[in-house]
Design a protein around this motif. Structure first.
Motif, short mmCIF file in Angstrom:
data_model
loop_
_atom_site.label_atom_id
_atom_site.label_comp_id
_atom_site.label_asym_id
_atom_site.label_seq_id
_atom_site.Cartn_x
_atom_site.Cartn_y
_atom_site.Cartn_z
N PRO A 94 -1.99 -7.89 -1.28
CA PRO A 94 -2.02 -6.57 -1.95
C PRO A 94 -2.87 -6.53 -3.30
CG PRO A 94 0.14 -7.35 -2.17
CD PRO A 94 -0.50 -8.41 -1.40
N LYS A 95 -3.66 -5.46 -3.35
CA LYS A 95 -4.58 -5.40 -4.51
C LYS A 95 -4.21 -3.98 -5.41
CE LYS A 95 -9.28 -6.55 -5.65
NZ LYS A 95 -10.68 -6.47 -5.24
N GLU A 96 -3.91 -4.36 -6.42
CA GLU A 96 -3.67 -2.86 -7.34
C GLU A 96 -4.74 -2.17 -7.57
OE1 GLU A 96 -0.68 -4.48 -10.08
OE2 GLU A 96 0.30 -2.57 -9.78
N CYS A 100 -3.26 3.09 -5.90
CA CYS A 100 -1.52 2.91 -5.57
C CYS A 100 -0.67 4.06 -5.73
CB CYS A 100 -1.10 1.69 -6.52
SG CYS A 100 -1.97 0.01 -6.28
N CYS A 103 -0.20 5.60 -2.61
CA CYS A 103 0.20 4.72 -1.89
C CYS A 103 1.50 5.29 -1.16
CB CYS A 103 0.14 3.52 -2.24
SG CYS A 103 0.87 2.18 -0.85
N CYS A 109 5.84 -2.77 -0.97
CA CYS A 109 4.69 -3.62 -1.74
C CYS A 109 5.29 -4.51 -2.85
CB CYS A 109 3.72 -2.78 -2.39
SG CYS A 109 2.32 -3.52 -3.24
N ARG A 112 4.38 -3.39 -6.38
CA ARG A 112 4.98 -1.93 -7.00
C ARG A 112 6.43 -1.84 -6.76
NH1 ARG A 112 1.66 2.33 -9.21
NH2 ARG A 112 -0.14 1.05 -9.87
S1 SF4 Z 1 0.92 -0.06 -3.98
FE1 SF4 Z 1 0.07 0.26 -2.00
S2 SF4 Z 1 -2.00 0.27 -2.54
FE2 SF4 Z 1 -1.19 -0.51 -4.11
S3 SF4 Z 1 -1.30 -2.74 -3.78
FE3 SF4 Z 1 0.76 -2.16 -2.89
S4 SF4 Z 1 0.40 -1.62 -0.89
FE4 SF4 Z 1 -1.70 -1.86 -2.13
#
Ligand code: SF4
Length: 266
Positions: A94-96, A100, A103, A109, A112
Motif C-alpha cells: 500500500p502507498k499512502e 487515502c 479509500c 490497510c 491506515r
Molecule cells: S488507505 Fe487505501 S489507498 Fe491508502 S494506502 Fe491504504 S489501501 Fe491504499
C-alpha cells in the motif's frame, strides 16, 4: 465526453472540480486524456485529429492540448512497460497518498488500520491503546534523546577545541605524551585519505596505478551501501537479482521512524 467537430476533429472533454488551476505544461504532460485518445484510436480508424479539452468548472476555464503521433507512441511504450512491471511485481504494497481519504479499505490497510481503529475512541480508551502508548513512549524518548544529542554536540565541540590546543601544545613542546593529574594524553599521527570521486578521470588513473602495482585486490571493495540501495529501490531486474542474491546475505531489518501527526491532537 467525446464530440466530433465539423472539421472531423475528435474532442475528448473532461470536467474537473479541482480548486487549483494547472499550468499549460501540466496539461501537456497529463497522461489521462492522452490514454483516452489511444483508446479512441484503437476503436475507430478516422481519429487522426484529436483535441484534448479540460474544463475547470470552478474557474469556468478550458485548457486544450494536442499530442503528436510520436508523443502518443512514447506514451503507449511507457504504459506497456508499466503494465509489464506491475505484472512482474510479486508484492503490492500500500502507498499512502491524498487518495487515502476516499479509500474504502482503511480497516484492512496496514497503513491506515490503526488510525481507523483508534480515531473515534474516547480519550481514556485512546490513551490506553497499546499502539498509542508505544508511539507516545517512543516520541517522548526521541525528544529526550534529541536534547541529549544537543548536549553531546556541545561537549564534542568543546572536546575538539581542547584537542586542537593539546596538539598545538605538543608541537610547541615536542611532546607525544602529556600527563595530567590522573590521566595522560597520547598524541599520535594517522594519515587520512580521501580519493577522487567515482567516475572521474583521476579516479580511473589511480585505479590503473593500483592494478599495475598489484595492490588493487588489497584496496578495492564492493560498495555494499550502493548495492543495498539498488536492491531496496528494486532497480535490479528479477533475473539479475536472482543471479547475485546467492552471494548475498540478505536479511530484512525493520526500522521505525517518528513523525508528527497531521494536526491531529489527542
Ligand atoms: S488507505 Fe487505501 S489507498 Fe491508502 S494506502 Fe491504504 S489501501 Fe491504499
Amino acid at each position: 465526453m467525446i464530440e466530433l467537430d465539423d472539421d472531423r476533429t475528435y474532442e475528448i472533454h473532461d470536467y474537473k472540480t479541482s480548486g487549483h488551476l494547472p499550468s499549460q505544461q501540466d496539461i501537456d504532460s497529463n497522461e489521462q486524456l492522452a490514454l483516452y485518445q489511444i483508446g479512441l484510436q484503437n476503436i475507430w480508424n478516422d481519429t487522426k485529429n484529436v483535441r484534448l479539452i479540460w474544463h475547470f468548472v470552478m474557474f469556468d476555464k478550458e485548457f486544450v492540448s494536442c499530442r503528436t503521433d510520436e508523443q502518443i507512441a512514447a506514451l503507449k511504450a511507457r504504459t506497456i512497460q508499466l503494465i509489464e512491471t506491475v505484472e512482474n511485481d510479486k508484492e503490492f504494497l500500500p502507498k499512502e497518498s491524498g487518495l487515502c481519504e476516499w479509500c474504502v479499505y482503511p480497516d484492512l490497510c496496514p497503513k491506515r488500520r490503526h488510525l481507523f481503529k483508534t480515531e473515534d475512541l474516547p480519550a481514556n480508551e485512546y490513551l490506553n491503546d497499546d499502539g498509542v502508548k508505544l508511539v507516545n513512549t517512543f516520541a517522548s524518548l526521541a525528544i529526550q534523546k534529541k536534547k541529549h544529542q544537543e548536549k553531546i554536540k556541545t561537549l564534542d565541540e568543546e572536546i575538539d577545541k581542547v584537542k586542537e590546543a593539546v596538539v598545538a601544545y605538543g608541537e610547541r613542546e615536542s611532546l607525544d605524551v602529556i600527563n595530567g593529574s590522573d590521566n595522560k594524553l597520547k598524541i599520535s599521527k594517522k594519515q587520512k585519505i580521501s580519493s577522487p570521486s567515482k567516475g572521474s578521470s583521476e579516479r580511473k588513473e589511480l585505479e590503473d596505478i593500483l592494478r599495475e602495482i598489484g595492490k588493487w585486490d588489497e584496496v578495492s571493495d564492493l560498495d555494499i551501501y550502493a548495492l543495498e540501495k539498488l536492491v531496496n529501490e528494486g532497480s535490479l531486474d528479477n533475473a539479475v537479482f536472482n543471479k547475485i542474491s546467492k552471494y548475498l546475505n540478505i536479511t530484512c531489518k525493520k526500522s521505525v521512524s517518528l513523525s508528527k501527526l497531521g494536526g491531529k491532537e489527542k
